[in-house]
Design an enzyme around this catalytic site. Structure first.
Site, short mmCIF file in Angstrom:
data_model
loop_
_atom_site.label_atom_id
_atom_site.label_comp_id
_atom_site.label_asym_id
_atom_site.label_seq_id
_atom_site.Cartn_x
_atom_site.Cartn_y
_atom_site.Cartn_z
N SER A 139 -7.93 7.75 -4.35
CA SER A 139 -7.57 6.36 -4.61
C SER A 139 -8.77 5.56 -5.11
O SER A 139 -9.92 5.90 -4.82
CB SER A 139 -7.04 5.72 -3.33
OG SER A 139 -6.90 4.32 -3.46
N TYR A 152 -7.71 3.95 5.60
CA TYR A 152 -7.32 4.65 4.38
C TYR A 152 -8.48 4.69 3.39
O TYR A 152 -8.79 5.74 2.81
CB TYR A 152 -6.11 3.95 3.77
CG TYR A 152 -5.55 4.59 2.53
CD1 TYR A 152 -4.76 5.73 2.61
CD2 TYR A 152 -5.80 4.05 1.27
CE1 TYR A 152 -4.22 6.32 1.47
CE2 TYR A 152 -5.27 4.62 0.12
CZ TYR A 152 -4.49 5.76 0.23
OH TYR A 152 -3.97 6.34 -0.90
#
Length: 272
Positions: A139, A152
């Site tokens: 990401s 995350y």
């Protein structure tokens, strides 16, 4: 350029969203075999993929990316019976659950690292493999911090660190396995979920993200494959807003070159 023609590809991820769209593109590249390892069965998705290229062999196994490494070894021994060898390993399993830090880290980072450590010996040229490419799908908040999805983001920073470390010529010159990462920007399948912030102060931002403009999973999947085809060892790509951008990597530790030179000189002395 990395030619996917005739390659044996192993994709570790749930066959939905980005993984499914990426697999659809892979099936148009004349790959010979595609192994899909995911946590739940999705026969409709497998049938959809097979219809794109009937001559490509598709294999499916249920797979828990958080299993112990010794269990992974037994698992991949069986996978290799069908695959013969692996040219490309794609790691795409992901979880964003700020209320469950352990599960988030285990899925996004620890499980990926254990999978790579398990599969690498099968790919290593010095161990009878053919070399190849490892692709870690991660990401953009593994490049820049996120005040909303802290756990995350931390797990994705770990993926980038692991990718860059494993891509070092120290390994690549020996095993012939290139390592790269693709950092996906906000994508529809991700923001459509109910998202919880790490702290309650960030929840309004998490809620707002669901209404933010995001790229489609199909565009993201296409750009992941584009990055694979354009890849070189150690590269980090950003797939965001329908585009693809190569990250300019930077070294912050200015002693790094001296340290590496010191280690290499010691190796030479040991050989003497």
């Amino acid at each position: 350029m990395f030619d996917l023609t005739g390659k044996h590809v192993c994709y570790v991820a749930d066959c939905g969203g980005i993984a499914l769209e990426t697999s659809k593109v892979l099936m148009t590249k004349n790959i010979a075999k595609l192994a899909i390892l995911q946590s739940t069965e999705n026969p409709q998705a497998i049938a959809q993929l097979q219809s794109i290229k009937p001559s490509t062999q598709i294999f499916f196994w249920t797979y828990d990316v958080t299993m112990a490494r010794e269990d992974m070894k037994k698992y991949f021994d069986e996978v290799m019976v069908q695959m013969d060898y692996i040219d490309v390993l794609i790691n795409g399993a992901t979880l964003c659950d700020e209320n469950n830090i352990d599960a988030t880290i285990n899925t996004n980072l620890t499980g990926m690292m254990n999978t790579v450590a398990t599969v690498l010996p099968y790919m290593d040229r010095k161990m009878g493999g053919t070399g190849g490419l490892i692709v870690n799908v991660t990401s953009v908040i593994g490049l820049d911090p996120s005040p909303v999805f802290c756990a995350y983001s931390a797990s994705k920073f770990g993926v980038i660190g692991f990718t860059r470390s494993l891509a070092d010529p120290l390994y690549y010159s020996q095993n012939g396995v290139a390592v790269m990462a693709v950092c996906c920007g906000p994508t529809r399948v991700f923001v459509d979920r109910e998202l919880k912030a790490f702290l309650e102060y960030g929840q309004s931002f998490a809620d707002r993200l669901r209404r933010a403009p995001c790229q489609s999973t199909s565009v993201c999947g296409q750009n992941i494959v584009n990055a694979i085809e354009r890849s070189e060892n150690g590269q980090i790509w950003i797939a965001d807003k329908g585009g693809l951008e190569l990250v300019k990597l930077h070294w912050y530790w200015h002693m790094a070159d001296q340290f590496v030179h010191y280690m290499q000189s010691n190796d030479e002395e040991d050989q003497d």
